[in-house]
Design a protein around this motif. Sequence first.
Motif, PDB file in Angstrom:
ATOM      1  N   GLN A   2     -12.716 -17.528 -15.721  1.00  0.00           N
ATOM      2  CA  GLN A   2     -12.938 -17.558 -14.342  1.00  0.00           C
ATOM      3  C   GLN A   2     -13.384 -15.821 -13.702  1.00  0.00           C
ATOM      4  O   GLN A   2     -13.982 -15.913 -12.823  1.00  0.00           O
ATOM      5  N   VAL A   3     -13.087 -14.721 -14.535  1.00  0.00           N
ATOM      6  CA  VAL A   3     -13.449 -13.569 -14.145  1.00  0.00           C
ATOM      7  C   VAL A   3     -14.099 -12.830 -15.548  1.00  0.00           C
ATOM      8  O   VAL A   3     -13.720 -12.093 -16.116  1.00  0.00           O
ATOM      9  N   ALA A   4     -15.492 -13.564 -15.910  1.00  0.00           N
ATOM     10  CA  ALA A   4     -16.064 -12.956 -17.084  1.00  0.00           C
ATOM     11  C   ALA A   4     -16.829 -11.937 -16.787  1.00  0.00           C
ATOM     12  O   ALA A   4     -17.242 -11.165 -17.712  1.00  0.00           O
ATOM     13  N   ASP A   5     -17.287 -11.713 -15.577  1.00  0.00           N
ATOM     14  CA  ASP A   5     -18.026 -10.621 -15.210  1.00  0.00           C
ATOM     15  C   ASP A   5     -17.717  -9.881 -13.861  1.00  0.00           C
ATOM     16  O   ASP A   5     -16.918 -10.277 -13.221  1.00  0.00           O
ATOM     17  N   HIS A   6     -18.646  -8.777 -13.649  1.00  0.00           N
ATOM     18  CA  HIS A   6     -18.167  -7.997 -12.345  1.00  0.00           C
ATOM     19  C   HIS A   6     -18.528  -8.826 -11.113  1.00  0.00           C
ATOM     20  O   HIS A   6     -17.938  -8.784 -10.100  1.00  0.00           O
ATOM     21  N   ASP A   7     -19.803  -9.642 -11.152  1.00  0.00           N
ATOM     22  CA  ASP A   7     -20.082 -10.294 -10.131  1.00  0.00           C
ATOM     23  C   ASP A   7     -18.765 -11.275  -9.394  1.00  0.00           C
ATOM     24  O   ASP A   7     -18.521 -11.481  -8.522  1.00  0.00           O
ATOM     25  N   ALA A   8     -18.202 -12.171 -10.811  1.00  0.00           N
ATOM     26  CA  ALA A   8     -17.100 -12.949 -10.535  1.00  0.00           C
ATOM     27  C   ALA A   8     -16.012 -12.178 -10.040  1.00  0.00           C
ATOM     28  O   ALA A   8     -15.178 -12.621  -8.970  1.00  0.00           O
ATOM     29  N   ALA A   9     -15.756 -10.976 -10.686  1.00  0.00           N
ATOM     30  CA  ALA A   9     -14.750 -10.103 -10.144  1.00  0.00           C
ATOM     31  C   ALA A   9     -14.656  -9.629  -8.771  1.00  0.00           C
ATOM     32  O   ALA A   9     -13.745  -9.885  -7.978  1.00  0.00           O
ATOM     33  N   ILE A  14     -11.638  -7.103 -16.848  1.00  0.00           N
ATOM     34  CA  ILE A  14     -12.502  -7.965 -16.467  1.00  0.00           C
ATOM     35  C   ILE A  14     -13.267  -8.578 -18.000  1.00  0.00           C
ATOM     36  O   ILE A  14     -13.553  -7.863 -18.842  1.00  0.00           O
ATOM     37  N   ARG A  46     -16.329 -11.250  -6.145  1.00  0.00           N
ATOM     38  CA  ARG A  46     -16.216 -12.295  -5.369  1.00  0.00           C
ATOM     39  C   ARG A  46     -14.457 -12.687  -5.136  1.00  0.00           C
ATOM     40  O   ARG A  46     -14.118 -13.175  -4.041  1.00  0.00           O
ATOM     41  N   LEU A  47     -13.895 -12.554  -6.278  1.00  0.00           N
ATOM     42  CA  LEU A  47     -12.440 -12.888  -6.334  1.00  0.00           C
ATOM     43  C   LEU A  47     -11.663 -12.049  -5.426  1.00  0.00           C
ATOM     44  O   LEU A  47     -10.755 -12.255  -4.610  1.00  0.00           O
ATOM     45  N   ALA A  78     -23.626  -7.651  -5.859  1.00  0.00           N
ATOM     46  CA  ALA A  78     -22.832  -8.585  -5.390  1.00  0.00           C
ATOM     47  C   ALA A  78     -22.507  -8.657  -3.879  1.00  0.00           C
ATOM     48  O   ALA A  78     -22.429  -9.802  -3.301  1.00  0.00           O
TER      49      ALA A  78
END
Length: 415
Positions: free
Chosen positions: A81-88, A56, A90-91, A153
């Motif tokens: 696109q996956v800069a932090d844990h929230d984005a990770a 991440i 969600r993906l 998240a």
Amino acid sequence: MSTQPAHPHHDEGHVVLVVNAGSSSIKCSVYRVIDDPKVEGGMRAIHGAGGQIEGIGVAPRVVAHMADGKLIVDEHFPVAQVADHDAAFRLLRLVLAVGLRETPPAAIGHRVVHGGPHYADAVLIDDKVIDELNALTPLAPLHQPHNLAAIRAVREAAPDLPQVACFDTAFHATTGVLAQLFALPYSYFADGIRRYGFHGLSYEYISRHLHLVAPDIARGRVIVAHLGNGASLCAMKNGKSVETTMGLTALDGLPMGTRCGALDAGVVLWMMERGMDHDAIEKLLYHDSGLKGLSGVSSDMRELLANDSEQAKLAIDFYTYRIAQEIGKLAVGLGGIDGLVFTAGIGENSAPIRAKVVERLKPLFGMEIDAEANAANHDHVSTRESRVPVFAIRTDEEGMIALHTARLLREMLKS
């Protein structure tokens, strides 16, 4: 993904999504928890689909698979696109939705490293719990922020889905006051400055599993070595923790991948006198020490074992020396030892490390490694003549989280 708790038939059990968030990765596993009167606690967790996102913010990669092992995805993503844990999260949730389409989870269970003095068992998460766990962040700076990021998240994406926090410290709530004290003014102990211990979900699983494969030994005096990037030991009597090597934080005890382990507090005072501030000291002790710091090569045991440098050999020798030394100390607290269990990434898979540790312990306890069984990573890796049996057992922290989550979910649905 459904945001409403599922209500499956009794014999179908509950579907639980387990989240294990680390400093640079998030691992998700789907479990179906069913009734099984033959096992301790009356429930059994069956692993289903799973996946993880690693790297991440650096080199993001998503890998996910179905229950039968069929690959769903193995793909690299741009850092933006996956800069932090929230984005990770969600993906990863979108990826796993393929495997969860027919069986949406009834709840989500999270590994939370530090529960402090107030949480000796898993708990349903609410605002008060989040605030109390956030206050413990200074005691687990590598883990707690990411555990809480995953929880937040989920709350944002599925606010009605029950979430459960399962703590690495909870298993050690059975240790006595002598195992928890520091020799500081007692007021510090009253304020929560005490030895908590960690890796409790792993130890709880090993305790439960050992009762199935070696019940006589499980009821006795057992030392478990959880050896991964983080490493600790736990002394158990009748399956309950009585002593462990980690303390107030996950920095104490054994040397680890990048953490220093036990350290004279005067060294920290010396660093401060040299002008190092809090952040610099924290980085050194948590990120640049341990096997990485000693070897100057890597924190990865596989790389160290393959390296011929004197520093790499020194790091391995120190690592196994300290493990054996601490096992001896825990045996004193237990009044002897009836069994030794290796687990986690290094403990389960590294035959050379197991052999080196047991060789150091042989003069004290009469342990002997069976070279063939050890090389094959069998469950039982000692010889028949060994006075103390030695095991290598694969742990399942996520399975324990699933069991705790299903138990609390059932209690919630009954109320």
